[in-house]
Every structure is written in structure tokens, then in C-alpha cells.
Design a protein around this motif. Structure first.
Motif, PDB file in Angstrom:
ATOM      1  N   LEU A  30     -36.060   3.511 -45.346  1.00 48.43           N
ATOM      2  CA  LEU A  30     -36.080   2.416 -44.234  1.00 48.43           C
ATOM      3  C   LEU A  30     -34.961   0.804 -44.751  1.00 48.43           C
ATOM      4  CD1 LEU A  30     -38.542   2.023 -43.032  1.00 48.43           C
ATOM      5  CD2 LEU A  30     -36.886   3.253 -41.809  1.00 48.43           C
ATOM      6  N   LEU A  31     -35.319   0.671 -45.816  1.00 50.09           N
ATOM      7  CA  LEU A  31     -34.408  -0.385 -46.332  1.00 50.09           C
ATOM      8  C   LEU A  31     -33.061  -0.771 -47.589  1.00 50.09           C
ATOM      9  CD1 LEU A  31     -37.356  -1.915 -49.101  1.00 50.09           C
ATOM     10  CD2 LEU A  31     -36.619  -2.808 -46.778  1.00 50.09           C
ATOM     11  N   VAL A  32     -32.953   1.096 -47.417  1.00 47.96           N
ATOM     12  CA  VAL A  32     -31.663   1.482 -47.630  1.00 47.96           C
ATOM     13  C   VAL A  32     -30.727   1.075 -46.369  1.00 47.96           C
ATOM     14  CG1 VAL A  32     -30.121   3.260 -48.369  1.00 47.96           C
ATOM     15  CG2 VAL A  32     -32.161   2.155 -50.268  1.00 47.96           C
ATOM     16  N   ALA A  33     -31.716   2.309 -45.757  1.00 48.31           N
ATOM     17  CA  ALA A  33     -30.853   2.123 -43.927  1.00 48.31           C
ATOM     18  C   ALA A  33     -30.259   1.228 -43.595  1.00 48.31           C
ATOM     19  CB  ALA A  33     -31.748   2.966 -43.765  1.00 48.31           C
ATOM     20  N   GLY A  34     -31.706   0.024 -43.606  1.00 46.85           N
ATOM     21  CA  GLY A  34     -31.049  -1.425 -43.071  1.00 46.85           C
ATOM     22  C   GLY A  34     -30.071  -2.002 -44.329  1.00 46.85           C
ATOM     23  N   LEU A  35     -30.052  -1.759 -45.017  1.00 45.65           N
ATOM     24  CA  LEU A  35     -28.292  -2.749 -45.849  1.00 45.65           C
ATOM     25  C   LEU A  35     -26.857  -1.922 -45.511  1.00 45.65           C
ATOM     26  CD1 LEU A  35     -29.820  -2.508 -49.716  1.00 45.65           C
ATOM     27  CD2 LEU A  35     -29.589  -4.445 -48.091  1.00 45.65           C
ATOM     28  N   LEU A  36     -27.338  -0.884 -45.457  1.00 45.73           N
ATOM     29  CA  LEU A  36     -25.763   0.111 -44.746  1.00 45.73           C
ATOM     30  C   LEU A  36     -26.078  -0.394 -43.132  1.00 45.73           C
ATOM     31  CD1 LEU A  36     -27.363   4.232 -46.055  1.00 45.73           C
ATOM     32  CD2 LEU A  36     -25.488   2.542 -46.999  1.00 45.73           C
ATOM     33  N   GLU A  37     -26.783  -0.329 -42.726  1.00 43.18           N
ATOM     34  CA  GLU A  37     -27.021  -0.833 -41.184  1.00 43.18           C
ATOM     35  C   GLU A  37     -25.968  -2.012 -41.299  1.00 43.18           C
ATOM     36  OE1 GLU A  37     -26.787  -2.815 -37.643  1.00 43.18           O
ATOM     37  OE2 GLU A  37     -28.315  -3.179 -39.614  1.00 43.18           O
ATOM     38  N   GLY A  38     -26.421  -2.968 -41.835  1.00 41.43           N
ATOM     39  CA  GLY A  38     -25.796  -4.429 -41.717  1.00 41.43           C
ATOM     40  C   GLY A  38     -24.677  -4.478 -42.939  1.00 41.43           C
ATOM     41  N   PHE A  39     -24.609  -3.856 -44.173  1.00 42.21           N
ATOM     42  CA  PHE A  39     -22.996  -3.906 -44.168  1.00 42.21           C
ATOM     43  C   PHE A  39     -22.234  -3.009 -44.016  1.00 42.21           C
ATOM     44  CE2 PHE A  39     -26.228  -6.836 -46.420  1.00 42.21           C
ATOM     45  CZ  PHE A  39     -25.447  -7.623 -46.687  1.00 42.21           C
ATOM     46  N   ALA A  40     -22.602  -1.529 -44.658  1.00 46.33           N
ATOM     47  CA  ALA A  40     -21.205  -0.913 -44.582  1.00 46.33           C
ATOM     48  C   ALA A  40     -20.752  -0.491 -42.561  1.00 46.33           C
ATOM     49  CB  ALA A  40     -22.123   0.570 -45.362  1.00 46.33           C
ATOM     50  N   ARG A  41     -21.816  -0.172 -42.206  1.00 45.20           N
ATOM     51  CA  ARG A  41     -21.112  -0.705 -40.356  1.00 45.20           C
ATOM     52  C   ARG A  41     -20.226  -1.270 -40.395  1.00 45.20           C
ATOM     53  NH1 ARG A  41     -22.687  -2.189 -35.788  1.00 45.20           N
ATOM     54  NH2 ARG A  41     -24.106  -3.242 -36.242  1.00 45.20           N
ATOM     55  N   GLN A  42     -21.014  -2.522 -40.772  1.00 39.45           N
ATOM     56  CA  GLN A  42     -19.916  -3.337 -40.049  1.00 39.45           C
ATOM     57  C   GLN A  42     -18.524  -3.752 -41.166  1.00 39.45           C
ATOM     58  OE1 GLN A  42     -21.047  -5.664 -37.747  1.00 39.45           O
ATOM     59  NE2 GLN A  42     -23.380  -5.474 -37.596  1.00 39.45           N
ATOM     60  N   LEU A  43     -18.180  -2.811 -42.144  1.00 42.45           N
ATOM     61  CA  LEU A  43     -16.958  -3.414 -42.841  1.00 42.45           C
ATOM     62  C   LEU A  43     -16.664  -1.605 -42.880  1.00 42.45           C
ATOM     63  CD1 LEU A  43     -18.265  -4.703 -46.114  1.00 42.45           C
ATOM     64  CD2 LEU A  43     -17.356  -5.908 -44.345  1.00 42.45           C
ATOM     65  N   VAL A  44     -17.022  -0.522 -41.951  1.00 43.55           N
ATOM     66  CA  VAL A  44     -16.709   0.338 -42.494  1.00 43.55           C
ATOM     67  C   VAL A  44     -16.098   0.867 -40.527  1.00 43.55           C
ATOM     68  CG1 VAL A  44     -16.212   3.101 -42.403  1.00 43.55           C
ATOM     69  CG2 VAL A  44     -17.289   1.153 -44.312  1.00 43.55           C
ATOM     70  N   THR A  45     -15.434   0.889 -40.516  1.00 44.98           N
ATOM     71  CA  THR A  45     -14.542   1.254 -38.907  1.00 44.98           C
ATOM     72  C   THR A  45     -13.693   2.952 -39.073  1.00 44.98           C
ATOM     73  OG1 THR A  45     -12.502   0.033 -39.186  1.00 44.98           O
ATOM     74  CG2 THR A  45     -14.888  -1.108 -37.933  1.00 44.98           C
ATOM     75  N   ALA A  46     -13.305   3.166 -39.748  1.00 44.63           N
ATOM     76  CA  ALA A  46     -12.747   4.604 -39.989  1.00 44.63           C
ATOM     77  C   ALA A  46     -13.878   4.742 -39.531  1.00 44.63           C
ATOM     78  CB  ALA A  46     -11.288   4.558 -40.681  1.00 44.63           C
ATOM     79  N   ASP A  47     -13.678   6.626 -38.641  1.00 45.85           N
ATOM     80  CA  ASP A  47     -14.529   7.587 -38.606  1.00 45.85           C
ATOM     81  C   ASP A  47     -14.719   8.845 -39.860  1.00 45.85           C
ATOM     82  OD1 ASP A  47     -14.968   6.903 -35.739  1.00 45.85           O
ATOM     83  OD2 ASP A  47     -14.074   8.796 -35.392  1.00 45.85           O
ATOM     84  N   ALA A  48     -13.418   9.004 -40.481  1.00 44.27           N
ATOM     85  CA  ALA A  48     -13.685   9.465 -41.671  1.00 44.27           C
ATOM     86  C   ALA A  48     -14.754   9.104 -42.780  1.00 44.27           C
ATOM     87  CB  ALA A  48     -11.703  10.051 -42.592  1.00 44.27           C
ATOM     88  N   ALA A  49     -14.453   7.531 -43.342  1.00 44.71           N
ATOM     89  CA  ALA A  49     -14.911   6.764 -44.084  1.00 44.71           C
ATOM     90  C   ALA A  49     -16.581   6.708 -43.517  1.00 44.71           C
ATOM     91  CB  ALA A  49     -14.057   5.680 -44.479  1.00 44.71           C
TER      92      ALA A  49
END
Length: 334
Positions: free
Chosen positions: A290-309
């Protein structure tokens, strides 16, 4: 006076006959505690268990015959020290943490694979049911989805509004608020699904199915607008870890519930205790996920907007988790 003399003689004789073993045991314990277990010779290692058993026997006799209280206290202290040297964990904290990740956690997950399959199937089936309910009657959406969580992303939302929520620049009060609420909701579901597993697993099944229905209802908003793929990419960039954690927590709770309901040849307490230890190992890992998911949600989801990525990150994380749990810490005979 005549009655006290035989008692004193008994104590003195009892001590004289055994104090050599006690002194030798104390010497070995001092060597281990103050220096290192490596200082013990092979003969010392063979002698230590014998001296420990002899001391326990002396302690038992001393208690039953009400001998000198100071002697009993000394033997209790000596026995406790010997127990921790013989049976206590001598590994460093770093080694224990390494053992948890190298074998303990993945082995515990493999130990609940039956419950894992059942919970995953229930979650998927519930999501499909939630989607079908809302598609058949949009009024179901309001009954399923809390209003504060939807945040305007309901059946009346426009396609442009929904698209902007997936690909637009994050804004205060936008989909990131929904993501935070969803993460908090999922973390609570994970903990409760495990904690309530002792009740024969019934609350666990209910929590997992309700969470699946909620997800399905949300898909029913986006799919008709042609945004199902976009929603999946946005969700799975962290959901591949977060949803996996929920399923693991549900499986751990159900594992305990199954042990309580069907203990087999063991007592119900023994079965629940064994299942609880395995489930606790899984839940320690779930918290980390859940901590890893929180980091992905907080950073990767904000920075990556392309569907493929987004799909690439989601697939990579899911493959890493599956590979780790399937192969982590396996020995040749596993």
C-alpha cells in the motif's frame, strides 16, 4: 530447633550436589552473552542443553519442596537466561528483515493460494456485477457510490469533463482527490478484510465484493463515453499494486476464517493460531504494498499521462509482484 536442622541439611546437600552444574552453566552463558556464541567449543555446545535440563529439574524440585526462596529465584534466573541462549532468536534485525523478504513473505502468500484465487475471482465477479447493475439502471450508481467520492463523475458527467479528469493537468478537487479517497478507502478495506476474517470469513467476503461492485460502478460511467481504456490506464498505474494488496489482505482474512470454521484434525485454537501467523506475515507485506501504491499514485500517475506508458508501468509492477510471490525464496525441493 530439631525440625529446622534436617531442613537446613536438605538445602545444603541439595545445593552441594548440583551447584557444580549451575556454576558451569553460568560460565557458558556468560561466555555467550558477553563475548560470542562462536567462543563455545563443540563440547560446550553438547554440554549446554544437558546443563539447562538439569537446572530445570533442580528448579522443579526446589519449588515442589519449598526450599530456600533465594535459591529458587537464582535457578529461575539461570533457567531463563539459558532458554534465551538456546531457543531465543540470535539473528540480527537486518538478517530477520532480509529473511522476511527473501522467503517469509512470498512463502506465506503461496501458503494461502486457494483463498487468493477465490478472493480474486470474487473481486472480478463483483466488479462485473456492479458494472452490469449501473448499465441496466443508472440509478444504481448513486446507491453504490458515495457522493463525496464520485465528485461529479457520475452518469450525468460529460465526456469532455471525464476525459479532462483522466488526461488533464491535475487540479485541486480533481480526480487526484478521488484517487486519494480511493486509496484511503482501499487501505481501510484491506485492514478490515484481514481483521474480520476470524468471523468465519463472512465479513471479508462482503468487504471484497462491495469494493469490487464500487469499482464496476465507476467503470459504468467511463466506458459508455469511450474512456474505459483511459480509466484502466489511469487506475492500474497504482491499482496493479493497490488492488493486489486488497486481494492479498482478503485472502489472508479468509484463510483465518477457513481455519476457524474447518480446523480439521487440530483444535480450532491451534488451527486459527497457525493461520493467524501466516496471515500476519502476508499483512505486513500488504502494508508495504500500500505504501508503494501510494508513491505510484502520488508521483507516477501525476507525471505520466500517456496510456501506453501507464499500461507499461502497471504491467511491469504486476509482473514483478506475481514473479516475486511465485518464485521468491523457493528452494530446489519446493
Amino acid at each position: 530447633m530439631t525440625g529446622a536442622a534436617p531442613a537446613q541439611f536438605g538445602v545444603t546437600r541439595f545445593r552441594v550436589e548440583r551447584e557444580g552444574d549451575w556454576a558451569r552453566l553460568e560460565q557458558l552463558l556468560d561466555l555467550v552473552e558477553k563475548k560470542s556464541p562462536r567462543r563455545l567449543s563443540n563440547a560446550d555446545l553438547m554440554e549446554l542443553p544437558r546443563l539447562y535440563r538439569a537446572t530445570l529439574s533442580a528448579l522443579s524440585i526446589a519449588r515442589e519442596t519449598s526450599l530456600d526462596a533465594s535459591m529458587i529465584a537464582y535457578l529461575e534466573s539461570l533457567s531463563t537466561r539459558a532458554y534465551y541462549v538456546l531457543y531465543g532468536c540470535r539473528e540480527s534485525a537486518l538478517r530477520q528483515i532480509g529473511g522476511f523478504f527473501a522467503r517469509g513473505w512470498p512463502a506465506a502468500v503461496r501458503g494461502i493460494w486457494r483463498e487468493l484465487v477465490l478472493i480474486a475471482a470474487l473481486f472480478i465477479a463483483s466488479a462485473i456485477a456492479g458494472y452490469a447493475l449501473v448499465q441496466a439502471d443508472p440509478r444504481w450508481f448513486d446507491a453504490i457510490m458515495p457522493g463525496d467520492m464520485a465528485g461529479g463523475r457520475d452518469m450525468q458527467a460529460s465526456t469532455e469533463f471525464l476525459r479532462q479528469s483522466l488526461y488533464g493537468k491535475p487540479e485541486r478537487g480533481g480526480l487526484e482527490v478521488f484517487a486519494t479517497m480511493l486509496f484511503t478507502h482501499n487501505a481501510q478495506i484491506s485492514i478490515m478484510a484481514f481483521a474480520l476474517g476470524f468471523a468465519f470469513g463472512v465479513p471479508t467476503l462482503f468487504l471484497i465484493s462491495s469494493n469490487g461492485i464500487l469499482l464496476g460502478a465507476f467503470y459504468a460511467v467511463y466506458v459508455p463515453k469511450g474512456l474505459g481504456v483511459g480509466l484502466t490506464g489511469w487506475l492500474m498505474i497504482h491499482g496493479s499494486t493497490e488492488l493486489s494488496a486488497i486481494i492479498l489482505a482478503g485472502a489472508a482474512g479468509l484463510h483465518i476464517g477457513r481455519a476457524v470454521a474447518f480446523p480439521g484434525a487440530r483444535s480450532r485454537l491451534d488451527a486459527a493460531s497457525d493461520a493467524g501467523r501466516r496471515g500476519a506475515l502476508v499483512m505486513i507485506g500488504v502494508v508495504l504494498m500500500l505504501l508503494v501504491a501510494g508513491l505510484l499514485e502520488g508521483f507516477a500517475r501525476q507525471l505520466v499521462t500517456a496510456d501506453a506508458a501507464r499500461f507499461a508501468i502497471a504491467a511491469t509492477m504486476f509482473a514483478l509482484w506475481v514473479g516475486y510471490f511465485a518464485l521468491g525464496g523457493r528452494r530446489r525441493h519446493d
